[in-house]
Design a protein around this motif. Sequence first.
Motif, PDB file in Angstrom:
ATOM      1  N   THR A   1      22.140  23.946 -51.189  1.00  0.00           N
ATOM      2  CA  THR A   1      22.094  23.470 -49.811  1.00  0.00           C
ATOM      3  C   THR A   1      21.759  24.608 -48.858  1.00  0.00           C
ATOM      4  N   ALA A   2      22.363  25.770 -49.066  1.00  0.00           N
ATOM      5  CA  ALA A   2      22.101  26.917 -48.192  1.00  0.00           C
ATOM      6  C   ALA A   2      20.644  27.348 -48.266  1.00  0.00           C
ATOM      7  N   VAL A   3      20.047  27.332 -49.454  1.00  0.00           N
ATOM      8  CA  VAL A   3      18.629  27.670 -49.576  1.00  0.00           C
ATOM      9  C   VAL A   3      17.776  26.663 -48.815  1.00  0.00           C
ATOM     10  N   ARG A   4      18.090  25.387 -48.932  1.00  0.00           N
ATOM     11  CA  ARG A   4      17.342  24.371 -48.192  1.00  0.00           C
ATOM     12  C   ARG A   4      17.444  24.594 -46.694  1.00  0.00           C
ATOM     13  N   GLN A   5      18.652  24.905 -46.233  1.00  0.00           N
ATOM     14  CA  GLN A   5      18.872  25.098 -44.798  1.00  0.00           C
ATOM     15  C   GLN A   5      18.169  26.343 -44.282  1.00  0.00           C
TER      16      GLN A   5
ATOM     17  N   GLY B   1      14.259  25.988 -44.694  1.00  0.00           N
ATOM     18  CA  GLY B   1      13.627  24.827 -44.101  1.00  0.00           C
ATOM     19  C   GLY B   1      12.763  24.069 -45.087  1.00  0.00           C
ATOM     20  N   ASP B   2      12.934  24.393 -46.377  1.00  0.00           N
ATOM     21  CA  ASP B   2      12.099  23.822 -47.431  1.00  0.00           C
ATOM     22  C   ASP B   2      12.986  23.211 -48.513  1.00  0.00           C
ATOM     23  N   PRO B   3      13.215  21.894 -48.471  1.00  0.00           N
ATOM     24  CA  PRO B   3      14.073  21.263 -49.472  1.00  0.00           C
ATOM     25  C   PRO B   3      13.591  21.482 -50.903  1.00  0.00           C
TER      26      PRO B   3
ATOM     27  N   ARG C   1      17.837  17.759 -46.476  1.00  0.00           N
ATOM     28  CA  ARG C   1      16.892  17.128 -47.398  1.00  0.00           C
ATOM     29  C   ARG C   1      15.539  16.844 -46.746  1.00  0.00           C
ATOM     30  N   THR C   2      15.448  17.040 -45.426  1.00  0.00           N
ATOM     31  CA  THR C   2      14.204  16.823 -44.706  1.00  0.00           C
ATOM     32  C   THR C   2      13.590  18.170 -44.348  1.00  0.00           C
ATOM     33  N   PRO C   3      12.295  18.370 -44.582  1.00  0.00           N
ATOM     34  CA  PRO C   3      11.664  19.642 -44.214  1.00  0.00           C
ATOM     35  C   PRO C   3      11.872  19.969 -42.748  1.00  0.00           C
ATOM     36  N   ALA C   4      11.983  21.247 -42.424  1.00  0.00           N
ATOM     37  CA  ALA C   4      12.246  21.677 -41.042  1.00  0.00           C
ATOM     38  C   ALA C   4      11.195  21.146 -40.081  1.00  0.00           C
ATOM     39  N   THR C   5       9.942  21.028 -40.531  1.00  0.00           N
ATOM     40  CA  THR C   5       8.868  20.559 -39.657  1.00  0.00           C
ATOM     41  C   THR C   5       9.010  19.103 -39.274  1.00  0.00           C
TER      42      THR C   5
END
Length: 243
Positions: free
Chosen positions: A140-144, A147-149, A236-240
């Motif tokens: 989860t931390a890597v995703r956050q 910004g890349d799930p 779970r959603t890309p930052a963009t």
Amino acid sequence: MEKPIRDRTRKAAHGRAARAKPLRARSGSRRTAPARKGAPAVPGGAAAADDTVITALELEAAPLSPAMAAYFEKCREKLGFVPNVLKAYAFDMPKLEAFVAMYNDLMLAPSGLSKLEREMIAVAVSSHNRCYYCLVAHGTAVRQLSGDPVLGELMAMNYRAAKLTRRQRAMLDFAEKLTAEPWQVEEADRETLRKAKFSDRDIWDIAAVAGFFNMTNRVASATDMRPNRVYHGQARTPATERS
């Protein structure tokens, strides 16, 4: 006479097994009956009890010290919850305080490694060790942070499948080797990191983060530590695409 005796013993054992009731989860335990083909889904989902039965050990929580009470409140303010790993350590204040101090120093203090790089090491190490708790929480931390799930998923599954920079690949190769075959690490491995623009202090930090998560992975696996359910759905959603 010996053969009939063995036969009767087998039949008796078979009869007991057939009459035995499936094991049921007990308080503080995760012993359950094996899944049967076609069995219905677990009510509430596979992680339904992860916020109520945090480990398989029955350890009574100790009163929080003033410092840890303040830290738990800070977690609630910043994260919206207290990570289950902190609750798991809360049976012993010196252990909890030492864990928090080491974690904060390694993962949050100034370093030549970015916070994302340190989390990538955590997930690559945890992937090798197949640590459920750390893969969920630090994936989860890597995703956050990235910004890349997809990057978070690749770190958990196989970092070698990800399109990484030379620096990132060298860092994770070193951390994985230190995890899997620490006795094989030699000067050539350190020199590879130097060529990837890591300083000797950075090499220390890579080793310290990898070493810390090898420890926490083993404690989490030994106690069947369960991650907070909220982690599963985060970032779970890309930052963009986020509003």
